[in-house]
Design a protein around this motif. Structure first.
Motif, PDB file in Angstrom:
ATOM      1  N   TYR A 145     -27.052  24.436 -25.936  1.00 50.22           N
ATOM      2  CA  TYR A 145     -25.785  23.726 -26.140  1.00 50.22           C
ATOM      3  C   TYR A 145     -25.124  24.151 -27.450  1.00 50.22           C
ATOM      4  O   TYR A 145     -23.888  24.169 -27.555  1.00 50.22           O
ATOM      5  CB  TYR A 145     -26.013  22.218 -26.120  1.00 50.22           C
ATOM      6  CG  TYR A 145     -24.750  21.414 -25.913  1.00 50.22           C
ATOM      7  CD1 TYR A 145     -23.813  21.765 -24.946  1.00 50.22           C
ATOM      8  CD2 TYR A 145     -24.491  20.277 -26.677  1.00 50.22           C
ATOM      9  CE1 TYR A 145     -22.655  21.022 -24.743  1.00 50.22           C
ATOM     10  CE2 TYR A 145     -23.334  19.529 -26.477  1.00 50.22           C
ATOM     11  CZ  TYR A 145     -22.425  19.910 -25.516  1.00 50.22           C
ATOM     12  OH  TYR A 145     -21.273  19.178 -25.329  1.00 50.22           O
ATOM     13  N   HIS A 171     -21.316  23.150 -28.727  1.00 51.92           N
ATOM     14  CA  HIS A 171     -21.316  21.718 -28.442  1.00 51.92           C
ATOM     15  C   HIS A 171     -20.007  21.277 -27.785  1.00 51.92           C
ATOM     16  O   HIS A 171     -19.495  20.188 -28.053  1.00 51.92           O
ATOM     17  CB  HIS A 171     -21.567  20.920 -29.721  1.00 51.92           C
ATOM     18  CG  HIS A 171     -22.836  21.300 -30.414  1.00 51.92           C
ATOM     19  ND1 HIS A 171     -22.894  22.235 -31.421  1.00 51.92           N
ATOM     20  CD2 HIS A 171     -24.106  20.858 -30.236  1.00 51.92           C
ATOM     21  CE1 HIS A 171     -24.129  22.364 -31.841  1.00 51.92           C
ATOM     22  NE2 HIS A 171     -24.886  21.543 -31.140  1.00 51.92           N
ATOM     23  N   SER A 225     -30.120  20.640 -22.458  1.00 51.25           N
ATOM     24  CA  SER A 225     -29.802  20.831 -23.869  1.00 51.25           C
ATOM     25  C   SER A 225     -28.643  19.935 -24.287  1.00 51.25           C
ATOM     26  O   SER A 225     -28.668  19.301 -25.355  1.00 51.25           O
ATOM     27  CB  SER A 225     -29.455  22.296 -24.130  1.00 51.25           C
ATOM     28  OG  SER A 225     -29.120  22.519 -25.483  1.00 51.25           O
ATOM     29  N   HIS A 230     -28.671  16.588 -26.818  1.00 49.27           N
ATOM     30  CA  HIS A 230     -27.722  16.455 -27.930  1.00 49.27           C
ATOM     31  C   HIS A 230     -26.988  15.117 -27.859  1.00 49.27           C
ATOM     32  O   HIS A 230     -26.849  14.421 -28.864  1.00 49.27           O
ATOM     33  CB  HIS A 230     -26.722  17.605 -27.900  1.00 49.27           C
ATOM     34  CG  HIS A 230     -25.547  17.378 -28.807  1.00 49.27           C
ATOM     35  ND1 HIS A 230     -25.634  17.483 -30.168  1.00 49.27           N
ATOM     36  CD2 HIS A 230     -24.271  17.011 -28.534  1.00 49.27           C
ATOM     37  CE1 HIS A 230     -24.451  17.190 -30.712  1.00 49.27           C
ATOM     38  NE2 HIS A 230     -23.612  16.912 -29.737  1.00 49.27           N
ATOM     39  N   GLY A 248     -30.648  16.572 -30.314  1.00 54.28           N
ATOM     40  CA  GLY A 248     -30.175  17.883 -30.747  1.00 54.28           C
ATOM     41  C   GLY A 248     -31.201  18.984 -30.592  1.00 54.28           C
ATOM     42  O   GLY A 248     -31.999  19.007 -29.662  1.00 54.28           O
ATOM     43  N   PRO A 306     -29.433  16.659 -34.854  1.00 54.26           N
ATOM     44  CA  PRO A 306     -28.699  15.986 -33.786  1.00 54.26           C
ATOM     45  C   PRO A 306     -27.218  16.253 -33.752  1.00 54.26           C
ATOM     46  O   PRO A 306     -26.590  16.111 -32.720  1.00 54.26           O
ATOM     47  CB  PRO A 306     -28.960  14.505 -34.062  1.00 54.26           C
ATOM     48  CG  PRO A 306     -29.189  14.447 -35.545  1.00 54.26           C
ATOM     49  CD  PRO A 306     -29.871  15.726 -35.894  1.00 54.26           C
TER      50      PRO A 306
END
Length: 401
Positions: free
Chosen positions: A276, A281, A361, A365, A370, A379
């Protein structure tokens, strides 16, 4: 059938693009370029961040201490808060006759905003002193005796960063299924030829084995410039390249990982830890990645079977052609890892596992876990790049900007 035909054709067009227009990512002939064999060798410090690595250190550290290098070289192992005696074991291994000079140190816990590995690397780079090159290598990476000599010789031919993707273990069945695909997917995302081309926007490195000029690292802002990066190797290569440096990345012949991954769960965590973060993100990139994996890797076999069952050649034939290209491009990576070509037929199944790892993933998160690694969790996404450096005081591993 019209919709399925369009999907099958789109998948085929995607594979035609990947095969012929994506930098030849599937080829495995990008190996360490020949270097200069004449002249005095520059000084090198090998920096090894290590956290709870007592299991693999006896297989990796002696290979670094036994390097046959014509110039000045030393090893700095940074014990990153280990609880299994990693530091003591390293000192014992460093006492072997004829070994390169070894310094074992510990920087303490990383401050807020730093990942543990990069805090350890920064500390090791500081202790390395005024050397010409830094070899940043992981504690699970074993090097053939001439590895350092080859890396420096290649760098001296005109590179500021030379990185090799270490050959990972493929002893167990899960490793054989996951590992070749892992490298194949990485090369698809960062085609080596594009990364190695001056002026190209693509830049990547493999954190297990990266040789970088100290001057180029300082020019890029030092380790502090990427201090919060989970994917530190790629970010380092980007900074060096943006700073005008020339980078090279390829597959290794003399560098191997000695870390075993006998269970699926271990491989799952290896991938999901940074998947991720690789997507910055971003939930929209996550959705696009999931749809892309489905279109590229799952549509061809599924629609081949569906088209055959319902006697729809306009669905089955383009899907089968896409599957054939997928299989064809995966075979060189299997050969590199010594695996039979028939295992290329399993790539859709492996891709489905990677899809689930990527989604997992993101879920980890969102739950605040995370990028978890050896008791540490990051995180929240951390800003990566030069802009972070302006908030920090000057560091010994690079000038403040």
């Amino acid at each position: 059938m019209t919709v399925l035909t369009l999907i099958a054709c789109l998948s085929l067009l995607t594979w035609l693009w990947l095969t012929f227009c994506q930098g030849g990512f599937w080829r495995t002939d990008v190996r360490l370029p020949p270097g200069r064999a004449d002249g005095p060798r520059p000084s090198v410090a090998v920096v090894v961040p290590a956290r709870d690595e007592a299991e693999v250190l006896p297989l990796s550290l002696p290979s670094l201490l036994a390097q046959r290098y014509a110039g000045e070289a030393r090893v700095v192992l940074v014990d990153d808060g280990s609880t299994d005696g990693t530091g003591e074991l390293a000192r014992h291994l460093g006492a072997a006759p004829g070994a390169l000079p070894l310094t074992v140190t510990s920087p303490g816990e990383p401050p807020t905003g730093w990942t543990g590995k990069l805090w350890a690397l920064r500390h090791g780079v500081e202790l390395a002193g005024d050397v010409d090159y830094l070899l940043l290598t992981d504690a699970d990476i074993a090097h053939e005796p001439d590895s350092l000599e080859r890396l420096v010789a290649s760098a001296e031919s005109g590179y500021d960063l030379v990185s090799q993707m270490a050959r990972l273990s493929v002893r167990t069945r899960w490793e054989q299924l996951i590992v070749p695909a892992f490298v194949y997917f990485f090369a698809q995302l960062y085609p080596f030829r594009w990364s190695n081309k001056p002026g190209s926007r693509t830049a990547a490195a493999a954190g297990g084995c990266t040789l970088v000029r100290r001057e180029a690292l300082a020019r890029a802002g030092g380790v502090a410039a990427i201090r919060g990066a989970v994917i530190d190797d790629v970010n380092l290569a980007r900074l060096v390249k943006r700073g005008g440096g020339r980078t090279w990345l390829g597959l290794a012949d003399h560098v191997d990982s000695v870390r075993p991954y006998p269970e699926l769960g271990q491989l799952w965590r290896m991938v999901s830890r940074s998947a991720y973060a690789q997507l910055r993100h971003n939930v929209f990139l996550l959705i696009g990645t999931v749809l892309g994996l489905v279109l590229v890797y799952l549509v061809p076999p599924v629609l081949t079977v569906v088209g055959a069952l319902v006697l729809a050649p306009t669905v089955a034939l383009p899907a089968l052609a896409a599957w054939a290209l997928m299989t064809y491009t995966f075979r060189p990576m299997l050969a590199y890892y010594g695996r039979p070509a028939r295992e290329a037929l399993l790539l859709p199944f492996t891709a489905a596992l990677y899809l689930l790892m990527t989604v997992d993933s993101a879920i980890q998160h969102w739950r605040g876990r995370g990028a978890a690694w050896k008791g540490r969790t990051y995180p929240a996404p951390m800003r990566e790049g030069r802009e972070e450096l302006r908030e920090q005081p000057p560091c010994a591993d690079g000038p403040a900007r």
